[in-house]
Design a protein around this motif. Structure first.
Motif, PDB file in Angstrom:
ATOM      1  N   HIS A   1      18.061  17.112 -25.059  1.00  0.00           N
ATOM      2  CA  HIS A   1      17.370  17.985 -24.110  1.00  0.00           C
ATOM      3  C   HIS A   1      15.885  17.635 -24.036  1.00  0.00           C
ATOM      4  O   HIS A   1      15.361  16.852 -24.820  1.00  0.00           O
ATOM      5  CB  HIS A   1      17.511  19.453 -24.527  1.00  0.00           C
ATOM      6  CG  HIS A   1      18.898  19.978 -24.448  1.00  0.00           C
ATOM      7  ND1 HIS A   1      19.383  20.628 -23.338  1.00  0.00           N
ATOM      8  CD2 HIS A   1      19.924  19.940 -25.334  1.00  0.00           C
ATOM      9  CE1 HIS A   1      20.645  20.975 -23.538  1.00  0.00           C
ATOM     10  NE2 HIS A   1      20.997  20.565 -24.750  1.00  0.00           N
TER      11      HIS A   1
ATOM     12  N   ASP B   1      26.345  27.250 -18.038  1.00  0.00           N
ATOM     13  CA  ASP B   1      25.352  26.184 -18.169  1.00  0.00           C
ATOM     14  C   ASP B   1      24.163  26.584 -17.315  1.00  0.00           C
ATOM     15  O   ASP B   1      24.178  27.647 -16.664  1.00  0.00           O
ATOM     16  CB  ASP B   1      25.942  24.839 -17.718  1.00  0.00           C
ATOM     17  CG  ASP B   1      25.155  23.645 -18.254  1.00  0.00           C
ATOM     18  OD1 ASP B   1      24.236  23.852 -19.071  1.00  0.00           O
ATOM     19  OD2 ASP B   1      25.451  22.509 -17.849  1.00  0.00           O
ATOM     20  N   THR B   2      23.134  25.766 -17.289  1.00  0.00           N
ATOM     21  CA  THR B   2      21.978  26.026 -16.437  1.00  0.00           C
ATOM     22  C   THR B   2      21.544  24.714 -15.791  1.00  0.00           C
ATOM     23  O   THR B   2      22.089  23.645 -16.084  1.00  0.00           O
ATOM     24  CB  THR B   2      20.790  26.602 -17.233  1.00  0.00           C
ATOM     25  OG1 THR B   2      20.293  25.598 -18.114  1.00  0.00           O
ATOM     26  CG2 THR B   2      21.205  27.833 -18.027  1.00  0.00           C
ATOM     27  N   THR B   3      20.572  24.787 -14.920  1.00  0.00           N
ATOM     28  CA  THR B   3      20.093  23.585 -14.255  1.00  0.00           C
ATOM     29  C   THR B   3      19.231  22.735 -15.171  1.00  0.00           C
ATOM     30  O   THR B   3      19.060  21.539 -14.931  1.00  0.00           O
ATOM     31  CB  THR B   3      19.251  23.953 -13.023  1.00  0.00           C
ATOM     32  OG1 THR B   3      18.116  24.718 -13.449  1.00  0.00           O
ATOM     33  CG2 THR B   3      20.073  24.740 -12.025  1.00  0.00           C
ATOM     34  N   GLY B   4      18.685  23.342 -16.218  1.00  0.00           N
ATOM     35  CA  GLY B   4      17.691  22.641 -17.025  1.00  0.00           C
ATOM     36  C   GLY B   4      16.328  22.765 -16.378  1.00  0.00           C
ATOM     37  O   GLY B   4      16.156  23.448 -15.367  1.00  0.00           O
TER      38      GLY B   4
ATOM     39  N   HIS C   1      22.804  19.298 -19.531  1.00  0.00           N
ATOM     40  CA  HIS C   1      22.819  19.644 -18.106  1.00  0.00           C
ATOM     41  C   HIS C   1      23.437  18.546 -17.231  1.00  0.00           C
ATOM     42  O   HIS C   1      23.780  17.477 -17.694  1.00  0.00           O
ATOM     43  CB  HIS C   1      21.429  20.026 -17.622  1.00  0.00           C
ATOM     44  CG  HIS C   1      20.773  21.004 -18.547  1.00  0.00           C
ATOM     45  ND1 HIS C   1      21.187  22.315 -18.653  1.00  0.00           N
ATOM     46  CD2 HIS C   1      19.784  20.841 -19.463  1.00  0.00           C
ATOM     47  CE1 HIS C   1      20.452  22.919 -19.587  1.00  0.00           C
ATOM     48  NE2 HIS C   1      19.617  22.051 -20.097  1.00  0.00           N
TER      49      HIS C   1
ATOM     50  N   ALA D   1      17.945  16.719 -16.548  1.00  0.00           N
ATOM     51  CA  ALA D   1      19.257  16.078 -16.461  1.00  0.00           C
ATOM     52  C   ALA D   1      19.130  14.564 -16.318  1.00  0.00           C
ATOM     53  O   ALA D   1      19.928  13.805 -16.890  1.00  0.00           O
ATOM     54  CB  ALA D   1      20.046  16.659 -15.291  1.00  0.00           C
TER      55      ALA D   1
ATOM     56  N   ASN E   1      24.192  20.689 -11.108  1.00  0.00           N
ATOM     57  CA  ASN E   1      24.155  22.130 -11.374  1.00  0.00           C
ATOM     58  C   ASN E   1      23.312  22.894 -10.360  1.00  0.00           C
ATOM     59  O   ASN E   1      23.564  24.075 -10.075  1.00  0.00           O
ATOM     60  CB  ASN E   1      23.628  22.405 -12.779  1.00  0.00           C
ATOM     61  CG  ASN E   1      24.658  22.138 -13.862  1.00  0.00           C
ATOM     62  OD1 ASN E   1      25.812  21.823 -13.576  1.00  0.00           O
ATOM     63  ND2 ASN E   1      24.244  22.272 -15.112  1.00  0.00           N
TER      64      ASN E   1
END
Length: 326
Positions: A208, A141-144, A116, A154, A120
């Protein structure tokens, strides 16, 4: 990190004895730490023994997003600061390393993929664009996820990635990062895979942290499933990626004292998936690691500790080094 789609079913449970023999044969030193943890039945925080029964999985792990948690806050002061990459090696100029061509990992290329991008959150339209991952189309992608205090995935992944880079450079490896928070958003999951492919990396690790339910604890390493669909073909990387993943898992236990996940992977710390673009589209050995659950109070206490993050980076470095020296 967590997902808005359900994870692929965990691989079929195998005999703990068979698994122990198989992994111990690969990483006897690292796996010894795992066996010690199992023998004591405890964890690094002195809490009760882990739950060995199957638990309800989180919303998922890896590239997607469940509930993102609080808005991000500034990075803690003990986090390394991103710096301009040196030519041919995404390392901070101050990182200690052997002379060119020296060190046990000289000539080896490692790509680190910090999960991430903190930007984002401000670019949801861009990251929601669908990209082809071979088996289907998925968000760029995503923000997490994030802890309840606002410490984001992130932030965590950027910090650990830089620590890991320094450790690998000290062994002589050429290290490249997919990004250093030096872009407004992204990169997309297909681009992340392509960075490792173009670098002809000897190993790639995507870092992650999960966003699962309270009580779900521990780390797990995600391995690529056998996929041959569209532009995805993992035929040649399944076996070496498993070797890499087992070594990372064993060393992660040894250095951090953290337990394998109690909610995914049947207590092995390993999970196989076919729905992650970063793995499906890779042509070089690659694994993901979910270092802990940001929504659990005990796990987040570890993830926000600079001392523990250094141990986490060391465990990954030892696993990668062992894989490259095999």
């Amino acid at each position: 990190m967590s997902y808005d789609e359900s994870p692929s079913p965990a691989p079929r449970r195998t005999s703990r004895t068979t698994l122990t023999i198989a992994i111990a044969a690969l990483v006897p030193g690292a796996f010894a730490g795992w066996l010690i943890w199992q023998a004591t039945g405890g964890s690094d925080d002195g809490g009760p023994a882990r739950n060995t029964s199957a638990s309800s999985p989180s919303a998922g792990s890896g590239e997607g997003l469940g509930s993102p948690g609080p808005e991000p806050r500034p990075a803690p002061s003990d986090s390394p600061s991103p710096s301009k990459p040196a030519p041919g090696d995404d390392g901070a100029p101050g990182d200690a390393r052997p002379a060119p061509g020296e060190g046990p990992l000289a000539g080896r290329v490692v790509v680190i993929d910090p999960g991430h991008n903190p930007g984002n959150f401000k670019h949801t339209a861009e990251i929601n664009k669908l990209v082809d991952i071979g088996t289907n189309r998925k968000e760029c992608d995503t923000t997490g996820t994030a802890g309840n205090s606002g410490y984001t995935e992130a932030e965590f992944t950027a910090d650990v990635s830089q620590r890991l880079r320094t450790l690998l450079r000290k062994e002589g490896a050429t290290v490249k990062l997919t990004h250093e928070n030096d872009r407004a958003w992204g990169p997309c999951v297909d681009e992340r895979a392509e960075i490792g492919n173009k670098a002809k990396a000897d190993a790639v690790i995507s870092i992650h942290a999960d966003g699962s339910a309270v009580g779900n604890r521990g780390f797990h390493v995600i391995l690529p499933a056998l996929v041959k669909s569209g532009g995805a073909d993992t035929t040649k990387i399944v076996a070496p990626s498993r070797d890499l993943g087992e070594r990372v898992a064993g060393n992660f236990v040894r250095t951090t004292g953290s337990a394998p996940s109690n909610y995914l992977g049947d207590d092995t710390g390993l999970d196989v998936r076919d729905d992650l673009g970063g793995l499906n589209l890779s042509t070089v050995p690659k694994v993901f690691i979910e270092c802990g659950n940001m929504r659990d109070s005990k796990d987040i206490a570890l993830l926000t500790s600079a001392e523990w993050r250094q141990k986490a980076a060391q465990g990954m470095a030892d696993g990668i080094s062992g894989f490259l020296k095999r």
